[in-house]
Design a protein around this motif. Structure first.
Motif, PDB file in Angstrom:
ATOM      1  N   GLN A   9       0.792  -1.227   0.000  1.00 30.63           N
ATOM      2  CA  GLN A   9       0.000   0.000   0.000  1.00 30.63           C
ATOM      3  C   GLN A   9       0.827   1.281   0.000  1.00 30.63           C
ATOM      4  O   GLN A   9       0.263   2.369  -0.067  1.00 30.63           O
ATOM      5  N   PHE A  10       2.157   1.175   0.058  1.00 24.72           N
ATOM      6  CA  PHE A  10       3.011   2.352   0.132  1.00 24.72           C
ATOM      7  C   PHE A  10       3.909   2.455  -1.093  1.00 24.72           C
ATOM      8  O   PHE A  10       4.272   1.448  -1.713  1.00 24.72           O
ATOM      9  N   PHE A 236       4.945 -10.074  15.877  1.00 24.40           N
ATOM     10  CA  PHE A 236       6.257  -9.439  15.796  1.00 24.40           C
ATOM     11  C   PHE A 236       6.519  -8.954  14.372  1.00 24.40           C
ATOM     12  O   PHE A 236       6.723  -9.753  13.456  1.00 24.40           O
ATOM     13  N   ARG A 237       6.483  -7.640  14.186  1.00 21.34           N
ATOM     14  CA  ARG A 237       6.737  -7.047  12.871  1.00 21.34           C
ATOM     15  C   ARG A 237       8.244  -6.951  12.623  1.00 21.34           C
ATOM     16  O   ARG A 237       9.012  -6.603  13.523  1.00 21.34           O
ATOM     17  N   VAL A 238       8.640  -7.221  11.382  1.00 28.46           N
ATOM     18  CA  VAL A 238      10.010  -6.963  10.963  1.00 28.46           C
ATOM     19  C   VAL A 238       9.974  -6.310   9.593  1.00 28.46           C
ATOM     20  O   VAL A 238       9.239  -6.729   8.701  1.00 28.46           O
ATOM     21  N   ASN A 239      10.743  -5.239   9.448  1.00 27.95           N
ATOM     22  CA  ASN A 239      10.989  -4.610   8.151  1.00 27.95           C
ATOM     23  C   ASN A 239      12.405  -5.023   7.749  1.00 27.95           C
ATOM     24  O   ASN A 239      13.377  -4.321   8.057  1.00 27.95           O
ATOM     25  N   LEU A 282       9.676  -1.836   2.267  1.00 26.89           N
ATOM     26  CA  LEU A 282      10.907  -1.053   2.288  1.00 26.89           C
ATOM     27  C   LEU A 282      12.086  -1.840   1.727  1.00 26.89           C
ATOM     28  O   LEU A 282      13.196  -1.312   1.631  1.00 26.89           O
ATOM     29  N   THR A 283      11.850  -3.087   1.364  1.00 25.57           N
ATOM     30  CA  THR A 283      12.923  -3.968   0.922  1.00 25.57           C
ATOM     31  C   THR A 283      13.079  -3.964  -0.586  1.00 25.57           C
ATOM     32  O   THR A 283      14.170  -4.171  -1.109  1.00 25.57           O
ATOM     33  N   THR A 284      11.990  -3.738  -1.308  1.00 22.80           N
ATOM     34  CA  THR A 284      12.027  -3.815  -2.763  1.00 22.80           C
ATOM     35  C   THR A 284      10.993  -2.872  -3.360  1.00 22.80           C
ATOM     36  O   THR A 284      10.002  -2.507  -2.708  1.00 22.80           O
ATOM     37  N   ASP A 285      11.208  -2.492  -4.618  1.00 24.73           N
ATOM     38  CA  ASP A 285      10.235  -1.702  -5.379  1.00 24.73           C
ATOM     39  C   ASP A 285       9.457  -2.570  -6.365  1.00 24.73           C
ATOM     40  O   ASP A 285       8.539  -2.083  -7.016  1.00 24.73           O
ATOM     41  N   PHE A 290       9.041  -8.719  -4.431  1.00 24.00           N
ATOM     42  CA  PHE A 290       8.265  -8.759  -3.192  1.00 24.00           C
ATOM     43  C   PHE A 290       7.720 -10.173  -2.975  1.00 24.00           C
ATOM     44  O   PHE A 290       7.868 -10.765  -1.892  1.00 24.00           O
ATOM     45  N   LEU A 291       7.079 -10.717  -4.004  1.00 25.09           N
ATOM     46  CA  LEU A 291       6.476 -12.040  -3.879  1.00 25.09           C
ATOM     47  C   LEU A 291       7.536 -13.141  -3.790  1.00 25.09           C
ATOM     48  O   LEU A 291       7.350 -14.131  -3.073  1.00 25.09           O
ATOM     49  N   ASP A 292       8.658 -12.964  -4.499  1.00 28.89           N
ATOM     50  CA  ASP A 292       9.742 -13.948  -4.389  1.00 28.89           C
ATOM     51  C   ASP A 292      10.306 -13.970  -2.968  1.00 28.89           C
ATOM     52  O   ASP A 292      10.568 -15.046  -2.405  1.00 28.89           O
TER      53      ASP A 292
END
Length: 333
Positions: A9-10, A236-239, A282-285, A290-292
């Motif tokens: 969503q961001f 537990f959230r992790v970015n 925040l890890t990929t555009d 993202f799905l991989d």
């Protein structure tokens, strides 16, 4: 352990059609839940207090509304739980919030988890016209109003901030006595509130000694309130900052290879109701990456077990789900 991912969503993922397709794909990986976050604005002058100390990521300036995005996710999925981690609870009157959350619980056929927090950015409160001071007391009364609206029967509330005359407010949520409410926060006051009146805690990946100290506050508060701490859920959230090489032990809760990050997440989860929330925005555009990455985290955390069947029966819209049917719910105070 339960496994969840962020709803896209961001930034480059702030597109409803793309988000819907990705939610469908994430459910297909076999995860247990999908979660939205909440951002109102991104000041051009860097705000103080962003968690992590590196400054707020620029992509948070582009965002979809969390509640409407949950509606998109609900229509794009059939099985996964849908939650907010976290929804800033105080930017709208609680009666209006209760109506929106009830509608989402109906749309999702009883799959909603309500994750509420106080936020950290003073500028957003100013823009929303909500006082920064007194946030804790405002949250307590917000929870009182949600309980009043969701319980069976007529609704009435009289408090320092809001008054609701005895009224009929229908429909009620699918879940009884309402969608599970999880609270965020990392202060003793926040953890005391979790133990005293929430269904669980929205936490983050952190060093284990820090986790132990914070959680002990919630456990003690639950026991004082006559509640069973074992019934409290933890998410537990992790970015993650995914790297090819390893990271130092002090960084392994958020940085390193997928395996190293997952090792730490697994160490944090002590009960079957504990859950990890992997936010890859925040890890990929790239939607494909993202799905991989989501598939890689699923393979490590879930041991490669097959995805749950997608043809499980879904409750009808007017079928109420009892408190016993909801995962890990202690009795509310």
């Amino acid at each position: 352990m339960r496994i969840g991912f962020s709803v896209p969503q961001f930034g480059p993922f702030a597109d409803p059609d793309r988000s819907a397709r990705m939610c469908t794909a994430l459910e297909g990986l076999g995860c247990h839940s999908l979660w939205v976050a909440d951002r109102l604005l991104a000041p051009l002058a860097s705000p103080e207090g962003y968690p992590g100390g590196k400054g707020m990521p620029a992509r948070y300036a582009t965002h979809l509304d969390p509640l409407l995005t949950l509606g998109v996710a609900a229509m794009a999925t059939e099985r996964v739980r849908l939650g907010s981690s976290t929804l800033n609870a105080l930017w709208q009157p609680p009666l209006v919030l209760a109506r929106a959350l009830t509608t989402l619980d109906l749309i999702s056929h009883g799959r909603l988890d309500v994750g509420l927090g106080l936020g950290w950015m003073r500028e957003e409160y100013e823009a929303a016209g909500v006082p920064w001071r007194g946030r804790g007391a405002r949250l307590e009364e917000t929870l009182d109003v949600l309980d009043a609206v969701w319980r069976p029967g007529t609704v009435a509330h009289t408090g320092p901030l809001w008054t609701i005359p005895e009224s009929t407010v229908l429909p009620k949520p699918v879940q009884v006595p309402g969608p599970p409410v999880l609270l965020g926060g990392f202060t003793p006051t926040a953890l005391e509130r979790v133990g005293r009146r929430a269904d669980g805690w929205l936490s983050a990946s952190m060093p284990l000694p820090h986790l132990t100290g914070l959680w002990s506050v919630a456990v003690a508060a639950a026991e004082r309130a006559g509640r069973d701490p074992a019934g409290l859920r933890r998410v537990f959230r992790v970015n993650p900052e995914v790297t090819r090489a390893g990271a130092t032990p002090a960084e392994s809760h958020r940085r390193g290879t997928v395996r190293r990050i997952c090792d730490h997440l697994e160490a944090m989860c002590e009960a079957e109701t504990d859950e990890v929330l992997v936010d890859l925005q925040l890890t990929t555009d790239s939607p494909e990456e993202f799905l991989d990455l989501a598939a890689a985290f699923m393979a490590e955390l879930d041991g490669g077990s097959p995805a749950p069947a997608r043809d499980q029966p879904v409750p009808a819209r007017d079928q109420r789900v009892s408190a016993e049917d909801s995962p890990g719910r202690p009795p509310r105070a």
